[in-house]
Design a protein around this motif. Structure first.
Motif, PDB file in Angstrom:
ATOM      1  N   ARG A 114      27.896  46.388  12.788  1.00  0.00           N
ATOM      2  CA  ARG A 114      29.121  47.193  12.269  1.00  0.00           C
ATOM      3  C   ARG A 114      28.413  48.388  11.577  1.00  0.00           C
ATOM      4  O   ARG A 114      28.938  49.611  11.714  1.00  0.00           O
ATOM      5  CB  ARG A 114      30.047  46.533  11.488  1.00  0.00           C
ATOM      6  CG  ARG A 114      30.633  45.478  12.244  1.00  0.00           C
ATOM      7  CD  ARG A 114      31.732  44.610  11.507  1.00  0.00           C
ATOM      8  NE  ARG A 114      32.549  43.610  12.175  1.00  0.00           N
ATOM      9  CZ  ARG A 114      33.681  43.213  11.799  1.00  0.00           C
ATOM     10  NH1 ARG A 114      34.457  43.761  10.768  1.00  0.00           N
ATOM     11  NH2 ARG A 114      34.413  42.176  12.323  1.00  0.00           N
ATOM     12  N   MET A 118      28.739  52.975  11.820  1.00  0.00           N
ATOM     13  CA  MET A 118      29.240  53.959  10.786  1.00  0.00           C
ATOM     14  C   MET A 118      28.580  55.470  10.866  1.00  0.00           C
ATOM     15  O   MET A 118      27.282  55.303  10.680  1.00  0.00           O
ATOM     16  CB  MET A 118      29.262  53.430   9.477  1.00  0.00           C
ATOM     17  CG  MET A 118      30.278  52.162   9.635  1.00  0.00           C
ATOM     18  SD  MET A 118      31.807  52.401  10.115  1.00  0.00           S
ATOM     19  CE  MET A 118      31.799  51.736  11.524  1.00  0.00           C
ATOM     20  N   GLU A 123      33.440  56.293   6.190  1.00  0.00           N
ATOM     21  CA  GLU A 123      33.575  55.198   7.158  1.00  0.00           C
ATOM     22  C   GLU A 123      32.736  54.054   6.971  1.00  0.00           C
ATOM     23  O   GLU A 123      33.617  52.914   6.927  1.00  0.00           O
ATOM     24  CB  GLU A 123      33.052  55.458   8.479  1.00  0.00           C
ATOM     25  CG  GLU A 123      33.710  56.661   9.250  1.00  0.00           C
ATOM     26  CD  GLU A 123      33.131  57.047  10.606  1.00  0.00           C
ATOM     27  OE1 GLU A 123      32.065  56.327  10.913  1.00  0.00           O
ATOM     28  OE2 GLU A 123      33.655  58.027  11.269  1.00  0.00           O
ATOM     29  N   LEU A 127      34.616  50.147   6.054  1.00  0.00           N
ATOM     30  CA  LEU A 127      34.380  49.135   6.736  1.00  0.00           C
ATOM     31  C   LEU A 127      34.140  47.980   5.490  1.00  0.00           C
ATOM     32  O   LEU A 127      34.593  46.750   5.936  1.00  0.00           O
ATOM     33  CB  LEU A 127      33.048  49.320   7.593  1.00  0.00           C
ATOM     34  CG  LEU A 127      32.184  48.084   8.186  1.00  0.00           C
ATOM     35  CD1 LEU A 127      33.291  47.519   9.037  1.00  0.00           C
ATOM     36  CD2 LEU A 127      31.017  48.548   8.772  1.00  0.00           C
TER      37      LEU A 127
END
Length: 309
Positions: A114, A118, A123, A127
């Motif tokens: 993940r 970004m 961002e 997250l």
């Protein structure tokens, strides 16, 4: 002369007492419940000894079992339950990033995947606010992402937030943060010319040290944060940050005062300087001389290197 000696002894005793109180505050002990200590084990034993002993309940014999005559079904209470032929319910698939479902290794892999997606610090922060792979987020009040200028040439990384940081939502807000501000000011830096973060963005309960599993899960996020901030020099505050980001196994007193190569995912390298954590310096003021040497090295490195941004 005796009066001067007595005054000096009183001053030392006062300094020791303040250091002792500071230690308890850093450990999360900020309230006294009584004026004297209590032996809770002895109190429990006294209460148990004073309580009347309860007589055991009389044993009840089970009713006699009635055998069913041939051709007659057995009574309901004596029928043997046969195993069901239905297949057992299938376990729902694990959802990575879910603290209740993912194992630490799975959560760390999911965090790395993940984080790599970004493209901005905004961002990445968003997250982290929705990430459930680290159980610390459920006991902390706030996410402590960063403070300062993300465009700065130098980035400071500590270990984890404390009580003040958890309450405010920014790193290094307590007494250790005030000391860090003074240390930066001594070499011409402040929070407008430095970027500050932690390896773990949530406060561990009671200010305990983060576990290796918690650090492993949070490490991909701080690594991506470093890549997006792209500083010229990284400063690791304390042993946990130094060992996590540089890979060294040395203690901080041996590792401090040295530059380590820190490699980014795209192959670039930046220099990482190891130094003492301000919270440690509050407990060991005599070691400030070592931290001053490290900050002079940082000042020389910043003056001698061309800005990379």
């Amino acid at each position: 002369m005796n009066e001067m000696t007595a005054n000096h002894a009183d001053s030392d005793a006062r300094a020791d007492l303040i250091s002792y109180l500071d230690f308890h505050v850093e450990a999360g002990i900020d309230a006294a419940l009584d004026e004297r200590p209590h032996d809770r084990f002895a109190e429990a034993e006294a209460v148990q000894a004073a309580a009347p002993r309860a007589e055991p309940a009389p044993r009840r014999e089970p009713p006699p079992r009635r055998e069913a005559p041939p051709g007659e079904d057995a009574p309901l209470e004596f029928r043997r339950e046969l195993p069901s032929r239905d297949p057992p319910p299938r376990e729902p698939p694990r959802t990575y990033g879910n603290a209740a479902g993912a194992k630490p290794g799975e959560a760390a892999d999911d965090a790395r995947a993940r984080a790599a997606q970004m493209q901005t610090l905004e961002e990445l922060e968003a997250l982290l606010r929705g990430f459930e792979g680290c159980t610390l987020r459920f006991t902390a009040k706030n996410l402590v992402f960063a403070d300062g200028n993300p465009q700065a040439r130098v980035m400071f990384v500590g270990e984890a937030p404390g009580a003040d940081e958890d309450r405010i939502g920014k790193p290094f807000m307590g007494r250790s943060g005030q000391l860090l501000d003074r240390m930066m000011a001594a070499i011409g830096l402040d929070r407008t010319s430095a970027y500050i973060s932690n390896v773990v963005p949530w406060r561990p309960p009671g200010n305990r040290n983060p576990t290796p599993q918690e650090i492993s899960i949070c490490r991909p996020f701080v690594e991506r944060q470093i890549e997006l901030a792209n500083p010229d020099i990284l400063v690791c505050l304390g042993a946990p940050a130094t060992q996590t980001l540089t890979g060294t196994k040395d203690g901080i007193l041996k590792a401090r005062g040295r530059f380590y190569p820190y490699r980014l995912s795209d192959g670039r390298e930046i220099r990482a300087l190891a130094t003492l954590h301000p919270a440690y310096l509050l407990r060991q003021p005599v070691q400030k001389r070592l931290a001053w040497r490290d900050f002079r090295m940082l000042k020389t490195a910043l003056d001698g290197s061309a800005p990379g941004k």
